[in-house]
Design a protein around this motif. Structure first.
Motif, mmCIF file in Angstrom:
data_model
loop_
_atom_site.group_PDB
_atom_site.id
_atom_site.type_symbol
_atom_site.label_atom_id
_atom_site.label_comp_id
_atom_site.label_asym_id
_atom_site.label_seq_id
_atom_site.Cartn_x
_atom_site.Cartn_y
_atom_site.Cartn_z
ATOM 1 N N GLU A 187 -11.433 2.306 23.825
ATOM 2 C CA GLU A 187 -11.748 2.409 22.579
ATOM 3 C C GLU A 187 -10.539 2.892 21.809
ATOM 4 O O GLU A 187 -10.051 2.459 20.557
ATOM 5 N N LEU A 188 -9.781 3.946 22.489
ATOM 6 C CA LEU A 188 -8.283 4.208 21.808
ATOM 7 C C LEU A 188 -7.306 3.268 21.776
ATOM 8 O O LEU A 188 -6.740 3.286 20.826
ATOM 9 N N ALA A 189 -7.471 2.142 22.743
ATOM 10 C CA ALA A 189 -6.371 1.265 22.796
ATOM 11 C C ALA A 189 -6.959 0.321 21.394
ATOM 12 O O ALA A 189 -5.898 -0.113 20.701
ATOM 13 N N LYS A 190 -8.187 0.059 21.272
ATOM 14 C CA LYS A 190 -8.542 -0.591 20.048
ATOM 15 C C LYS A 190 -8.057 0.061 18.717
ATOM 16 O O LYS A 190 -7.703 -0.735 17.853
ATOM 17 N N ASN A 191 -8.196 1.521 18.617
ATOM 18 C CA ASN A 191 -8.004 2.138 17.597
ATOM 19 C C ASN A 191 -6.567 2.310 17.411
ATOM 20 O O ASN A 191 -6.140 2.312 16.205
ATOM 21 N N ARG A 192 -5.634 2.244 18.302
ATOM 22 C CA ARG A 192 -4.201 2.409 18.184
ATOM 23 C C ARG A 192 -3.663 0.881 17.585
ATOM 24 O O ARG A 192 -2.900 0.948 16.896
ATOM 25 N N ASP A 193 -4.228 -0.181 18.162
ATOM 26 C CA ASP A 193 -3.935 -1.523 17.581
ATOM 27 C C ASP A 193 -4.157 -1.663 15.891
ATOM 28 O O ASP A 193 -3.420 -2.007 15.393
ATOM 29 N N GLN A 194 -5.193 -1.001 15.677
ATOM 30 C CA GLN A 194 -5.688 -0.847 14.081
ATOM 31 C C GLN A 194 -4.728 -0.178 13.527
ATOM 32 O O GLN A 194 -4.272 -0.551 12.203
ATOM 33 N N VAL A 195 -4.311 0.920 13.858
ATOM 34 C CA VAL A 195 -3.319 1.834 13.046
ATOM 35 C C VAL A 195 -2.005 1.047 13.136
ATOM 36 O O VAL A 195 -1.500 1.193 12.053
ATOM 37 N N HIS A 196 -1.648 0.437 14.123
ATOM 38 C CA HIS A 196 -0.095 -0.180 14.102
ATOM 39 C C HIS A 196 -0.441 -1.600 12.965
ATOM 40 O O HIS A 196 0.616 -1.942 12.581
ATOM 41 N N GLU A 197 -1.504 -1.892 13.107
ATOM 42 C CA GLU A 197 -1.804 -3.096 12.084
ATOM 43 C C GLU A 197 -1.865 -2.357 10.540
ATOM 44 O O GLU A 197 -1.892 -3.479 9.661
ATOM 45 N N ASP A 198 -1.921 -1.449 10.437
ATOM 46 C CA ASP A 198 -2.159 -0.868 8.840
ATOM 47 C C ASP A 198 -1.019 -1.394 7.864
ATOM 48 O O ASP A 198 0.015 -1.260 8.469
ATOM 49 N N ARG A 199 -1.472 -1.764 6.846
ATOM 50 C CA ARG A 199 -0.420 -2.326 5.862
ATOM 51 C C ARG A 199 -0.415 -1.536 4.716
ATOM 52 O O ARG A 199 -0.172 -1.667 3.429
ATOM 53 N N SER A 200 -1.241 -0.256 4.321
ATOM 54 C CA SER A 200 -1.337 0.391 3.348
ATOM 55 C C SER A 200 -0.062 0.920 2.744
ATOM 56 O O SER A 200 0.239 0.932 1.620
ATOM 57 N N ILE A 201 0.847 1.497 3.748
ATOM 58 C CA ILE A 201 1.809 1.847 3.426
ATOM 59 C C ILE A 201 3.040 0.980 2.235
ATOM 60 O O ILE A 201 3.552 1.071 1.300
ATOM 61 N N GLN A 202 3.010 -0.488 3.048
ATOM 62 C CA GLN A 202 3.811 -1.376 2.523
ATOM 63 C C GLN A 202 3.068 -1.817 1.000
ATOM 64 O O GLN A 202 3.626 -2.315 0.002
ATOM 65 N N GLN A 203 1.742 -1.587 0.848
ATOM 66 C CA GLN A 203 1.131 -2.110 -0.391
ATOM 67 C C GLN A 203 1.433 -0.885 -1.311
ATOM 68 O O GLN A 203 1.811 -1.345 -2.532
ATOM 69 N N ILE A 204 1.259 0.231 -1.027
ATOM 70 C CA ILE A 204 1.821 1.471 -1.915
ATOM 71 C C ILE A 204 3.244 1.253 -2.256
ATOM 72 O O ILE A 204 3.661 1.403 -3.290
ATOM 73 N N GLN A 205 4.124 0.999 -1.388
ATOM 74 C CA GLN A 205 5.635 0.767 -1.569
ATOM 75 C C GLN A 205 5.975 -0.467 -2.605
ATOM 76 O O GLN A 205 6.638 -0.401 -3.405
ATOM 77 N N CYS A 206 5.114 -1.445 -2.345
ATOM 78 C CA CYS A 206 4.948 -2.744 -3.395
ATOM 79 C C CYS A 206 4.967 -2.197 -5.025
ATOM 80 O O CYS A 206 5.502 -2.576 -5.663
ATOM 81 N N CYS A 207 3.847 -1.445 -4.821
ATOM 82 C CA CYS A 207 3.361 -0.836 -6.178
ATOM 83 C C CYS A 207 4.446 -0.085 -6.920
ATOM 84 O O CYS A 207 4.917 -0.190 -7.986
ATOM 85 N N LEU A 208 5.018 0.793 -6.021
ATOM 86 C CA LEU A 208 6.110 1.727 -6.326
ATOM 87 C C LEU A 208 7.389 1.133 -6.876
ATOM 88 O O LEU A 208 7.938 1.436 -8.049
ATOM 89 N N ASP A 209 7.704 0.037 -6.070
ATOM 90 C CA ASP A 209 8.941 -0.806 -6.521
ATOM 91 C C ASP A 209 8.757 -1.418 -7.816
ATOM 92 O O ASP A 209 9.821 -1.499 -8.658
ATOM 93 N N LYS A 210 7.677 -1.819 -8.029
ATOM 94 C CA LYS A 210 7.380 -2.518 -9.397
ATOM 95 C C LYS A 210 7.393 -1.539 -10.483
ATOM 96 O O LYS A 210 7.812 -1.571 -11.810
ATOM 97 N N MET A 211 6.641 -0.337 -10.453
ATOM 98 C CA MET A 211 6.793 0.649 -11.337
ATOM 99 C C MET A 211 8.147 1.208 -11.558
ATOM 100 O O MET A 211 8.255 1.669 -12.737
ATOM 101 N N TYR A 212 9.025 1.195 -10.541
ATOM 102 C CA TYR A 212 10.200 1.871 -10.848
ATOM 103 C C TYR A 212 11.008 1.269 -11.770
ATOM 104 O O TYR A 212 11.882 1.520 -12.383
ATOM 105 N N LEU A 213 10.944 -0.239 -11.763
ATOM 106 C CA LEU A 213 11.592 -1.045 -12.573
ATOM 107 C C LEU A 213 11.349 -1.023 -14.189
ATOM 108 O O LEU A 213 12.169 -0.873 -15.054
ATOM 109 N N ILE A 214 9.775 -0.612 -14.114
ATOM 110 C CA ILE A 214 9.504 -0.322 -15.489
ATOM 111 C C ILE A 214 10.123 1.092 -16.068
ATOM 112 O O ILE A 214 10.552 1.255 -17.097
#
Length: 677
Positions: free
Chosen positions: A528-555
């Protein structure tokens, strides 16, 4: 263009402007080296002669890496205005750093410590030369980037500085009102007549406000509507502040004053550093000069912080990362006590892992024996006790997001965009911390689990060795038959002892099955731990937030540029309105990702982490009980074996003396316990 004999600059290259002078970026005519030139205006020459030359004299006395260097004093060719040629700091001031949306809630801990180190070192040099600055503020602390990419901060603007010993006083008023000592504020801002003289500790008040600003992104004393809207309330906050308080605010018009004795939850400084810093702020933000610390104590206490090393400790039961500040010469016992103060986990209950290996911390040894840690590679702390994990406490960034006004107001729209962007960067920082927390939880659980699996193997091995010992210690049924002879009591005693050995063997024989059950349970948890660690490593929420911020910063950059214009044309205004709508949508999307992808997953992980920790503690307690039982059984078996050997020897002696036929006795090595494995 303007120039002196050796330097040239354009008036568009303005770096800063004050009441008596302007600062420009200039070049050396021969080498092209960039410098900063401070050009004094007409108003400056209305001051007394001794005041005019004071800044030159002060700068000539100073020579320190944390004070902007004076290269030359020259004059312009036409108007013959005095010009100070100084070191150019290409990265702006500490104020410009703090005004960046990334630092809306204060500097990261590492950068704050750099500011603290540089300001303390610069101020120490000033006091060694008996100089009082009288205008300490973030705008007068310049930043440049060193050759290795590190920040270097330097004190500048010595227009208000003068020589003053510790016991001397002055009566003239200088400074910037938000950073002024209340006694100076009363006369300079409120224009109230008073005959107070001021000492060198007025610089300490300004340093306290500056450090609070750097740590939090906000001023410590804020009336409703801001420091310059209601100056009487501003004065009340600073003068009525209770002892120990480091901030005061008024949250509604004519509302009560509210005091803070700690830094806000949005601050990026660890609790370990805050514990060291808050008492310093409380004692230099003291209105009564008699109660305020002197520079000697200020330097001693700040030096104490700066000479400490940080040990990063991740508390597995609490799922929280701690920064423990200690001196390298401290003992490990002092470190364990410092951990106790932050985690409430007693030193005798603290156990540590580092990179998957058990760390035995001997209290009497030096703290230098502790492994080098980082945020991503901390000591992992676990305990014999299980508790509900608390995780990271934080404030929802959505609570700090302002709303756009419907009408177009270029300055207001810029301020709103800056506030929203600041909250967005705070969400990004929190998202990273939450994700890192999940990784540390899973990694720590994995290592904890591995130690339990190793304990299972050792316990099983010890149990099997004990069973083998017992099987070699038991006698055959023929020996038991001889024990029925009533005239040989020693043989009866031997039979009783043999029965006890069998009972001990029966108890031990149940342990291998229990250990196997625990191993199976740990195996499932490992999957179960190995499965959860894989899910955390695959998380893309940071990239999604950063993408929004980059667009907001230009405005945001466009809004920053537009605010300097007197107005917009019709088409530009329509684009501006669309940008506001787009900016708001991006902010909404960013917060949605933060709440649904970051916060909810983190909260779920805390619940799961608590369940797993309880399972591991249960397994650990079972193994400890079995380990104790195996040790007790082994000790008991050895005692029985010794008594059995004595009984056998006594029986043989008795038979020889009585002339009885000696029965066939088995040696321990020839005996096998049937059905005992």
């Amino acid at each position: 263009m303007q120039s002196t004999v050796n330097y040239l600059w354009h008036t568009d290259d303005l770096l800063g402007q004050g009441a008596t002078a302007s600062v420009y970026k200039a070049r050396n005519k021969k080498s092209g080296e960039l410098v900063a030139v401070k050009v004094f205006n007409t108003a400056s020459y209305l001051r007394p002669r001794e005041v005019q030359v004071r800044e030159f004299e002060v700068l000539r006395k100073l020579n320190h890496q944390n004070i902007v260097k004076l290269f030359a004093v020259e004059e312009t060719g036409t108007s013959r205005q005095k010009v100070l040629v100084m070191e150019y700091c290409s990265s702006g001031s500490l104020l410009s750093v703090l005004e960046s949306p990334e630092n809306a809630f204060g500097l990261p801990e590492d950068e704050f410590l750099v500011v603290l180190r540089c300001v303390v070192a610069g101020m120490n040099h000033l006091r060694e030369n008996s100089i009082v600055h009288r205008d300490i503020k973030p705008g007068n602390i310049m930043r440049l980037v060193g050759e290795e990419g590190q920040s270097v901060y330097k004190l500048t603007d010595f227009g208000a500085a003068r020589e003053l010993d510790d016991e001397e006083k002055f009566v003239s008023v200088y400074g910037t009102e938000e950073y002024l000592h209340p006694d100076m504020y009363e006369r300079a801002v409120l224009r109230k007549p008073q005959q107070k003289a001021f000492g060198v500790t007025v610089d300490l008040w300004s340093i306290g406000v500056t450090l609070y600003h750097a740590a939090t992104g906000s001023l410590p004393f804020v009336p409703f509507g801001g420091p310059r809207r209601n100056k009487e309330i501003m004065y009340r906050i600073t003068t009525e502040k209770p002892a120990g308080a480091i901030a005061g605010t008024q949250k509604r018009e004519n509302g009560p004053l509210e005091w803070s004795y700690a830094l806000p939850i949005t601050c990026q400084l660890s609790m370990g550093l805050q514990r060291q810093l808050v008492p310093i702020l409380a004692n230099i933000l003291e209105v009564e000069q008699a109660k305020c610390w002197g520079f000697d104590q200020f330097f001693a206490e700040t030096s104490d912080i700066l000479h400490r090393v940080v040990v990063h400790v991740f508390s597995l039961p609490q799922a929280a990362l701690h920064h423990v500040y200690i001196h390298a010469h401290n003992t490990i016992a002092i470190f364990l006590e410092a951990v106790y103060k932050q985690t409430n986990m007693a030193p005798q209950h603290q156990e540590y892992l580092f990179e998957g290996h058990l760390c035995v911390l001997e209290p009497s040894l030096s703290a230098q024996h502790i492994a080098h840690t980082t945020r991503s590679s901390p000591l992992t702390l676990f305990s014999v006790a299980s508790e509900t994990p608390k995780g990271l406490a934080f404030r929802d960034p959505a609570l700090d997001i302002p709303k756009f006004m419907p009408k177009v107001d270029l300055q207001a729209d810029y301020n709103t965009a800056k506030g929203v962007l600041g909250a967005g960067y705070q969400a990004l920082r929190l998202a990273r911390v939450l994700l890192a927390g999940q990784e540390l939880m899973l990694r720590g659980l994995h290592w904890f689990l591995e130690t339990l699996q190793a304990t299972c193997r050792r316990t099983l091995e010890v149990t099997q060795m004990a069973l083998l010992f017992l099987s070699n210690s038991l006698v055959t049924e023929r020996f038991s038959d001889m024990a029925r002879m009533p005239e040989i009591q020693e043989l009866k005693r031997a039979t009783e002892l043999r029965s006890k050995l069998r009972a001990v063997a029966e108890v031990l024989s149940r342990f291998p099955h229990s250990i196997t059950e625990i191993q199976t349970s740990l195996g499932r948890l490992s999957s179960e731990l190995a499965k959860n660690r894989d899910q955390v490593h695959e998380d893309r929420s940071i990239q999604q937030i950063q993408c929004c911020l980059d667009k907001m910063y230009l405005i945001y950059k466009q809004f920053k540029k537009s605010r300097m214009r007197p107005g917009l044309g019709y088409n530009e205004e329509q684009i501006h309105k669309l940008d506001k709508v787009n900016f708001s949508h991006l902010a909404k999307r960013l917060l949605q990702v933060f709440q649904e992808e970051c916060v909810q997953k983190y909260q779920t992980s805390l619940v799961t982490h608590g369940n797993w920790m309880r399972s591991l503690h249960e397994a650990r307690n079972r193994l400890r009980l079995m380990g104790c039982s195996v040790a007790a059984c082994s000790t008991e078996a050895q005692g029985i074996q010794e008594n059995l050997s004595k009984a056998r020897a006594a029986a043989v002696s008795f038979q020889n003396c009585a002339g009885l036929p000696l029965p066939l006795l088995c040696t321990p090595s020839s005996c096998v316990v049937r059905g005992e494995g």
